[in-house]
Design an enzyme around this catalytic site. Structure first.
Site, PDB file in Angstrom:
ATOM      1  N   HIS A  72      -7.088  -5.861   1.963  1.00 37.20           N
ATOM      2  CA  HIS A  72      -5.971  -5.299   2.728  1.00 37.20           C
ATOM      3  C   HIS A  72      -5.407  -6.391   3.643  1.00 37.20           C
ATOM      4  O   HIS A  72      -6.178  -7.084   4.315  1.00 37.20           O
ATOM      5  CB  HIS A  72      -6.440  -4.170   3.651  1.00 37.20           C
ATOM      6  N   GLY A 124     -16.272   2.588   3.465  1.00 31.71           N
ATOM      7  CA  GLY A 124     -15.131   3.481   3.284  1.00 31.71           C
ATOM      8  C   GLY A 124     -14.220   3.108   2.137  1.00 31.71           C
ATOM      9  O   GLY A 124     -13.037   3.474   2.122  1.00 31.71           O
ATOM     10  N   GLN A 125     -14.753   2.407   1.148  1.00 28.60           N
ATOM     11  CA  GLN A 125     -13.938   2.036  -0.006  1.00 28.60           C
ATOM     12  C   GLN A 125     -13.597   3.283  -0.813  1.00 28.60           C
ATOM     13  O   GLN A 125     -14.487   4.073  -1.150  1.00 28.60           O
ATOM     14  CB  GLN A 125     -14.697   1.023  -0.881  1.00 28.60           C
ATOM     15  N   ASP A 166       0.845  -1.196   0.000  1.00 27.43           N
ATOM     16  CA  ASP A 166       0.000   0.000   0.000  1.00 27.43           C
ATOM     17  C   ASP A 166       0.882   1.247   0.000  1.00 27.43           C
ATOM     18  O   ASP A 166       1.875   1.325   0.718  1.00 27.43           O
ATOM     19  CB  ASP A 166      -0.920  -0.001   1.232  1.00 27.43           C
ATOM     20  N   ASN A 204     -12.837  -3.358   2.476  1.00 31.10           N
ATOM     21  CA  ASN A 204     -13.772  -2.242   2.558  1.00 31.10           C
ATOM     22  C   ASN A 204     -14.689  -2.294   1.335  1.00 31.10           C
ATOM     23  O   ASN A 204     -14.227  -2.560   0.223  1.00 31.10           O
ATOM     24  CB  ASN A 204     -13.016  -0.917   2.599  1.00 31.10           C
ATOM     25  N   HIS A 213     -10.241  -5.172  -3.522  1.00 29.85           N
ATOM     26  CA  HIS A 213      -8.918  -5.431  -2.937  1.00 29.85           C
ATOM     27  C   HIS A 213      -9.058  -5.916  -1.507  1.00 29.85           C
ATOM     28  O   HIS A 213      -9.928  -5.456  -0.774  1.00 29.85           O
ATOM     29  CB  HIS A 213      -8.024  -4.181  -2.989  1.00 29.85           C
TER      30      HIS A 213
HETATM   31  P1  5GP Z   1      -9.807   1.408   0.355  1.00 26.84           P
HETATM   32  O1  5GP Z   1      -9.982   2.652   1.175  1.00 26.84           O
HETATM   33  O2  5GP Z   1     -10.460   1.539  -0.997  1.00 26.84           O
HETATM   34  O3  5GP Z   1     -10.185   0.136   1.056  1.00 26.84           O
HETATM   35  O4  5GP Z   1      -8.253   1.274   0.146  1.00 26.84           O
HETATM   36  C1  5GP Z   1      -7.560   1.788  -0.934  1.00 26.84           C
HETATM   37  C2  5GP Z   1      -6.101   1.683  -0.585  1.00 26.84           C
HETATM   38  O5  5GP Z   1      -5.366   1.898  -1.768  1.00 26.84           O
HETATM   39  C3  5GP Z   1      -5.627   2.729   0.420  1.00 26.84           C
HETATM   40  O6  5GP Z   1      -5.064   2.085   1.553  1.00 26.84           O
HETATM   41  C4  5GP Z   1      -4.601   3.546  -0.347  1.00 26.84           C
HETATM   42  O7  5GP Z   1      -3.520   3.954   0.438  1.00 26.84           O
HETATM   43  C5  5GP Z   1      -4.202   2.597  -1.465  1.00 26.84           C
HETATM   44  N1  5GP Z   1      -3.795   3.260  -2.685  1.00 26.84           N
HETATM   45  C6  5GP Z   1      -4.451   4.274  -3.326  1.00 26.84           C
HETATM   46  N2  5GP Z   1      -3.785   4.634  -4.434  1.00 26.84           N
HETATM   47  C7  5GP Z   1      -2.681   3.840  -4.495  1.00 26.84           C
HETATM   48  C8  5GP Z   1      -1.596   3.737  -5.416  1.00 26.84           C
HETATM   49  O8  5GP Z   1      -1.507   4.470  -6.413  1.00 26.84           O
HETATM   50  N3  5GP Z   1      -0.654   2.805  -5.159  1.00 26.84           N
HETATM   51  C9  5GP Z   1      -0.719   1.975  -4.070  1.00 26.84           C
HETATM   52  N4  5GP Z   1       0.274   1.095  -3.916  1.00 26.84           N
HETATM   53  N5  5GP Z   1      -1.733   2.037  -3.185  1.00 26.84           N
HETATM   54  C10 5GP Z   1      -2.701   2.963  -3.390  1.00 26.84           C
END
Ligand code: 5GP
Ligand code: ZN
Length: 112
Positions: free
Chosen positions: A100, A91-92, A30, A85, A98
């Site tokens: 985590h 909170g996605q 991440d 998420n 994906h």
């Molecule tokens: P969500 O909030 O959708 O569950 O998580 C999205 C995750 O993607 C976040 O933890 C954020 O830091 C990560 N993320 C967003 N953009 C990028 C990116 O360009 N590269 C990487 N490696 N992670 C990303």
């Protein structure tokens, strides 16, 4: 999908620190880690969320690979957390399914 940041990482159009890749799955660190270990496991197929048509086999593979890589990243003894998420209430922020994987420190519960 054209505007999807994770599809761009899959295509190599923007950089990602990759941990694992096969024909169906990609795992990468991440960019904004919330724990010493924080990586994402995603399908190469663009699926917007876990509620948008992922098949049971693919979901199983994502979770199985997440735990396998978490062990590889040093979380085998103390464990960690696997989180998906989903949509607005979950909170996605990136609309490409994906998982985590977080570890390397004690993690609070419940989430806010
Ligand atoms: P969500 O909030 O959708 O569950 O998580 C999205 C995750 O993607 C976040 O933890 C954020 O830091 C990560 N993320 C967003 N953009 C990028 C990116 O360009 N590269 C990487 N490696 N992670 C990303
Ligand atoms: Zn995508």
């Amino acid at each position: 999908m054209a505007d999807c940041i994770f599809c761009k990482i899959i295509a190599g159009e923007i950089p990602g620190r990759k941990i694992y890749e096969d024909g169906e799955i990609l795992a990468f660190h991440d960019v904004n880690p919330q724990a010493p270990v924080h990586f994402l496991v995603i399908p190469k197929k663009h699926i917007p969320s876990v509620m948008d048509g992922a098949d049971p086999g693919l979901l199983g593979k994502l979770l199985f690979k997440a735990q396998e890589l978490a062990v590889q990243e040093g979380c085998g003894e103390k464990g960690g957390r696997f989180v998906i998420n989903c949509k607005e209430d979950g909170g996605q922020t990136v609309d490409h399914l994906h998982v985590h994987a977080l570890g390397g420190r004690p993690l609070d519960w419940p989430p806010g």
